[in-house]
Structures are given as structure tokens and as C-alpha cells.
Design an enzyme around this catalytic site. Sequence first.
Site, PDB file in Angstrom:
ATOM      1  N   HIS A 174       0.832  -1.197   0.000  1.00  0.00           N
ATOM      2  CA  HIS A 174       0.000   0.000   0.000  1.00  0.00           C
ATOM      3  C   HIS A 174       0.870   1.251   0.000  1.00  0.00           C
ATOM      4  O   HIS A 174       1.906   1.297   0.677  1.00  0.00           O
ATOM      5  CB  HIS A 174      -0.933   0.013   1.217  1.00  0.00           C
ATOM      6  CG  HIS A 174      -2.174  -0.804   1.019  1.00  0.00           C
ATOM      7  ND1 HIS A 174      -3.396  -0.257   0.727  1.00  0.00           N
ATOM      8  CD2 HIS A 174      -2.364  -2.150   1.042  1.00  0.00           C
ATOM      9  CE1 HIS A 174      -4.304  -1.218   0.595  1.00  0.00           C
ATOM     10  NE2 HIS A 174      -3.691  -2.379   0.784  1.00  0.00           N
ATOM     11  N   PRO A 175       0.443   2.278  -0.717  1.00  0.00           N
ATOM     12  CA  PRO A 175       1.230   3.522  -0.748  1.00  0.00           C
ATOM     13  C   PRO A 175       0.996   4.357   0.505  1.00  0.00           C
ATOM     14  O   PRO A 175      -0.007   4.204   1.203  1.00  0.00           O
ATOM     15  CB  PRO A 175       0.659   4.245  -1.979  1.00  0.00           C
ATOM     16  CG  PRO A 175      -0.779   3.805  -2.019  1.00  0.00           C
ATOM     17  CD  PRO A 175      -0.761   2.356  -1.558  1.00  0.00           C
TER      18      PRO A 175
ATOM     19  N   SER B  10      -6.250   3.457  -5.884  1.00  0.00           N
ATOM     20  CA  SER B  10      -5.714   4.297  -4.810  1.00  0.00           C
ATOM     21  C   SER B  10      -5.847   5.778  -5.144  1.00  0.00           C
ATOM     22  O   SER B  10      -6.109   6.615  -4.266  1.00  0.00           O
ATOM     23  CB  SER B  10      -4.242   3.953  -4.565  1.00  0.00           C
ATOM     24  OG  SER B  10      -4.118   2.687  -3.952  1.00  0.00           O
TER      25      SER B  10
ATOM     26  N   GLU C  78      -9.400   6.742  -4.432  1.00  0.00           N
ATOM     27  CA  GLU C  78      -9.684   6.701  -2.994  1.00  0.00           C
ATOM     28  C   GLU C  78      -9.086   7.909  -2.278  1.00  0.00           C
ATOM     29  O   GLU C  78      -9.749   8.547  -1.440  1.00  0.00           O
ATOM     30  CB  GLU C  78      -9.154   5.391  -2.408  1.00  0.00           C
ATOM     31  CG  GLU C  78      -9.996   4.185  -2.817  1.00  0.00           C
ATOM     32  CD  GLU C  78      -9.244   2.865  -2.717  1.00  0.00           C
ATOM     33  OE1 GLU C  78      -9.846   1.830  -3.036  1.00  0.00           O
ATOM     34  OE2 GLU C  78      -8.048   2.875  -2.344  1.00  0.00           O
ATOM     35  N   GLN C  79      -7.836   8.233  -2.590  1.00  0.00           N
ATOM     36  CA  GLN C  79      -7.216   9.379  -1.918  1.00  0.00           C
ATOM     37  C   GLN C  79      -7.886  10.692  -2.329  1.00  0.00           C
ATOM     38  O   GLN C  79      -8.044  11.601  -1.508  1.00  0.00           O
ATOM     39  CB  GLN C  79      -5.719   9.412  -2.205  1.00  0.00           C
ATOM     40  CG  GLN C  79      -4.984   8.204  -1.617  1.00  0.00           C
ATOM     41  CD  GLN C  79      -3.517   8.461  -1.348  1.00  0.00           C
ATOM     42  OE1 GLN C  79      -3.087   9.606  -1.188  1.00  0.00           O
ATOM     43  NE2 GLN C  79      -2.735   7.381  -1.247  1.00  0.00           N
TER      44      GLN C  79
ATOM     45  N   PHE D 161       0.800   3.397   6.979  1.00  0.00           N
ATOM     46  CA  PHE D 161      -0.494   3.625   7.618  1.00  0.00           C
ATOM     47  C   PHE D 161      -1.596   3.360   6.587  1.00  0.00           C
ATOM     48  O   PHE D 161      -1.584   3.918   5.488  1.00  0.00           O
ATOM     49  CB  PHE D 161      -0.583   5.067   8.117  1.00  0.00           C
ATOM     50  CG  PHE D 161      -1.920   5.431   8.696  1.00  0.00           C
ATOM     51  CD1 PHE D 161      -2.284   5.011   9.970  1.00  0.00           C
ATOM     52  CD2 PHE D 161      -2.820   6.193   7.963  1.00  0.00           C
ATOM     53  CE1 PHE D 161      -3.518   5.350  10.510  1.00  0.00           C
ATOM     54  CE2 PHE D 161      -4.057   6.536   8.496  1.00  0.00           C
ATOM     55  CZ  PHE D 161      -4.409   6.114   9.771  1.00  0.00           C
TER      56      PHE D 161
ATOM     57  N   ALA E 195      -9.291   3.035   5.336  1.00  0.00           N
ATOM     58  CA  ALA E 195     -10.274   3.135   4.258  1.00  0.00           C
ATOM     59  C   ALA E 195     -10.688   4.594   4.152  1.00  0.00           C
ATOM     60  O   ALA E 195     -11.575   5.057   4.867  1.00  0.00           O
ATOM     61  CB  ALA E 195     -11.476   2.235   4.538  1.00  0.00           C
ATOM     62  N   VAL E 196     -10.018   5.319   3.250  1.00  0.00           N
ATOM     63  CA  VAL E 196     -10.224   6.771   3.207  1.00  0.00           C
ATOM     64  C   VAL E 196     -11.655   7.135   2.813  1.00  0.00           C
ATOM     65  O   VAL E 196     -12.152   8.205   3.188  1.00  0.00           O
ATOM     66  CB  VAL E 196      -9.216   7.447   2.246  1.00  0.00           C
ATOM     67  CG1 VAL E 196      -7.808   7.314   2.784  1.00  0.00           C
ATOM     68  CG2 VAL E 196      -9.329   6.868   0.849  1.00  0.00           C
TER      69      VAL E 196
END
Length: 479
Positions: free
Chosen positions: A379-380, A396, A399-400, A431, A434-435
Site C-alpha cells: 500500500h502507498p 488508490s 480513494e485518496q 499507515f 479506508a479513506v
Amino acid sequence: MILKVRKTVNRYPRDFRGHGPDAPDARWPGGAKIAVSIVLNYEEGGENNLLHGDAQSEAFLSDIAGAAPWPGMRHWNMESIYDYGARAGFWRLHRLFTERGIPVTIYGVTSALARNPEQVAAMKAAGWEIASHGLKWVDHRDMPPEEEARQIAESFRLHAEVVGEPPQGWYTGRCSMNTVRLTAQTRKLAWISDTYDDDLPYWMEVGDHDQLVIPYTLEANDMRFATAPGYITGDQFFTYLKDSFDTLYAEGCDGRAKMFSIGLHNRLIGRPGKVAGLRKFLDYAQGFDGVWFPRRIDIARHWAATHPHSRFERPSQMTRDRFVDRFGSIFEHSPWIAERAFDLELGPAHDSATGLHNALARVFRSASAEERLGVLRAHPDLAGKLAAARRLTPESTAEQASAALDILTDAERSAFQGLNADYVAKHGFPFIIAVRDNTKDSILQAFRTRIAQDTASEFATACAQVERIAHLRLKDILP
């Protein structure tokens, strides 16, 4: 020469999901709260009998306690009970329904219809639907598929000859494991009913054919007068029908309208002491607003127009390559999870987001600690260097962006980068949260709180968040 052994794909055919937790509102005509489908089975003259070319007498669904087949012999008592259904029971029920203006669906055994022309004429005059109940009222359990297909074809031919048109619906009853498939493969039926698995119609995909299924009933059915445990009095039948009606009607009032099937037989409910319970129920149900009494063909036409079938690519039917290509990125940069999940016992229950997530999560949970750590490390960082360089996966990136992590101020970006560095230094993996369940502020708060946890607890928390992210990703692409 080295031979490659192809592993058999492990697939489970039964469908436990059906319409799922959010079953559609049937949206019955006129805003009806419930559709009451009354079915009258017409079997008299189609049952096991030496006169019909069978090897034994009938033994099923009569008032003879403990009846058994008589091999090579006619059974006078059994025959006369079936005769009662045609001679007296049918006409009592015909008067009951026509006087109330309630149309019914006939499950007509084709050979029985051919031996009962006056009853067929009365059914047609009343506007009743005459569906097929198979060629003969016999057990299909051990019938070879080729013979069952032949009898289905002959039933279509004879039904059209006797009734004047072919059946649009089908219910065999004493069916085989092949019956539903064989009837659907005729491509001639608006509906089939050899299932008991739902309170609503549903579509079944048989090859490239979409077949409507209208489930039937063996419990709201007068056959329980002839089986144990069962009904003894008409009032017991009435009570069961009333309780079923009340439950389904209440669901309809809550916007979840359902269908209520009631199964009847001339020789059973047609008896005076039993029909009183049915009459009492009809009095009760007709006292409510929003009650629709359709034939099954009416239900089929409504469902096809209101809830047409829509096909989608089903995970349980994919090839391995397609499955991994489609779901290999659900767990970040970890296609091995999809590869292993493909080998599980997948079926229709896994064709939804929740179902497939369970299969993928099983693989993740059963993996070694080192493998799961690898997933976490794939994961980034949140708002990290990969995001700045636009090198995140499409999932991702979206999501971000959903938490506005792609439009941070310089101070916010600096805060995230500092937290990322501190978190990885302490726990050894990025870290993960789930954004889409959070805001920028709640993410920062969680960041500060979770840094303080011990690594074992944080490992478990991060794994749970990975599973949550996977579920949200699947919900974007599956029902």
C-alpha cells in the site's frame, strides 16, 4: 514428455443468495401490497394406473392412510378418490372461484386434461390459465434425461391439441434434477415453477437463455391434508393461509411487496369439510385493499416488463485468467490473493461484492504473517511521494481523491509526510485506512492515535482496513 494436469474448477451450483438482502419491491399493478397466486392441480386421469400403461397403482396424495403402490394391479379405492376430484371437487372449486371473480392457474397433467374435456372447457370459459403439469403424474426422479425431454416435447404437442394452444408455464412436481434445465431449454415457456426457494419471481440463466422462475409452495398447499405432519381440519388450513397472508401483506405495506402461492387439488380441498377453510380464507383476503389475485402468466408478464433481466459478468463463471485480471488489484498489488481465491468452492453466492469479498478475505486471512505483511507494505503512503508523482494505482488515486488528499496545502502535506515517516519507523508498514469512510480531518486524527498503538495491535487494525478497502472496491464493480 511432461503432461500438464489441469485442475478441476471447484464450483458450487446452488444459489443461496437469490435477490440478496435488498430484494426488489415487486411493484404489483395498482400498487397492490400482495399478489395471491392460486394454483389448482389437475391430476385426475394422469396418475399411475395400469390403464395408463404404468406398472403399478398410484400411492401419492390421497386420503388413504399409508397408501403404497400395488404392482401389476389396479387400486379401486385410490382410483375412486381421484375420480371424486374430477367428478365433484373440481366443480365445487370452479363455482367458488368463478362466483368471486378470482382467476386461477391450472397445473394440468396433459394426459389428464385429455381425459377430462368438460373440465377443460370450463377452465377456458372462466379465463383460467392452463399450464403444463407434465405429460403424466408420475415420479421423474430416475427418468433418464433423454426420456424426460421426450415426454416434455410430447406434453407440449398434446397440450396444444387438447387445449387449443401450447402452455406458457410449467410445473412437473415430482421432478428430477434435470427438469428445470430441460423445461428452460425448450425456450417456449414464459415461466417455470419447479422451485420453492423464494417469495418473488427471479431470472435463471440457462446457457444464453434467460428463464423466468415463479417459485411454488409445498406448505401453503392442501397436500398437507394427505401428508404428516399436516392439516386435519379446514380451520387449520385457514389459519396457516391467514398467517402467511398477514406476514406478506405487512411486508407489502413496508414497500417490500411479495407473492403468495397457494396450492390446491380437486380431490383434497374439493371435499366439503376442507373447502370451508379455503372459503373462509378468501373471505378474509378479499376484505383487504391492495390484494391482487393474478394468474401466474399475469405475474410473468408483469415481472418481465417491470424487472427485466440484466446479465453481468459473474465471478463464479470466469476463467482463471479473467478472474485474476478482474480482481487481482482488489488487494493492492497482490494478485496472488485472487489466484488462490479462484480455487475455492465458488458459486452464485460469490457473484456479489459481499460474496466475493468473503472469498478473497479468506485467502488473505489464511495467508502467512509474512504474506499479509507484504500486502500491507504494497500500500502507498497517504499523500506521499507516489501520489505526488501520480504513480498510484487507479483505485488508490480515486480513494485518496475522495478524501481530498490530492489537494492538500503545503502545511497539510508536510504533516502527512511526517506522520508517514514516524508510523513506518515504528510499525514497519505504511499507515492504512479506508479513506472513503473518512474525511481528511478524521484521517489525521486516526493517524495520530494509531501511531501510539503496539505493533501487533496495529498490524491487526491495518489488516482489517485492507479488507474494508477491498470490499469498497468490489462494491464499485459488482452487485
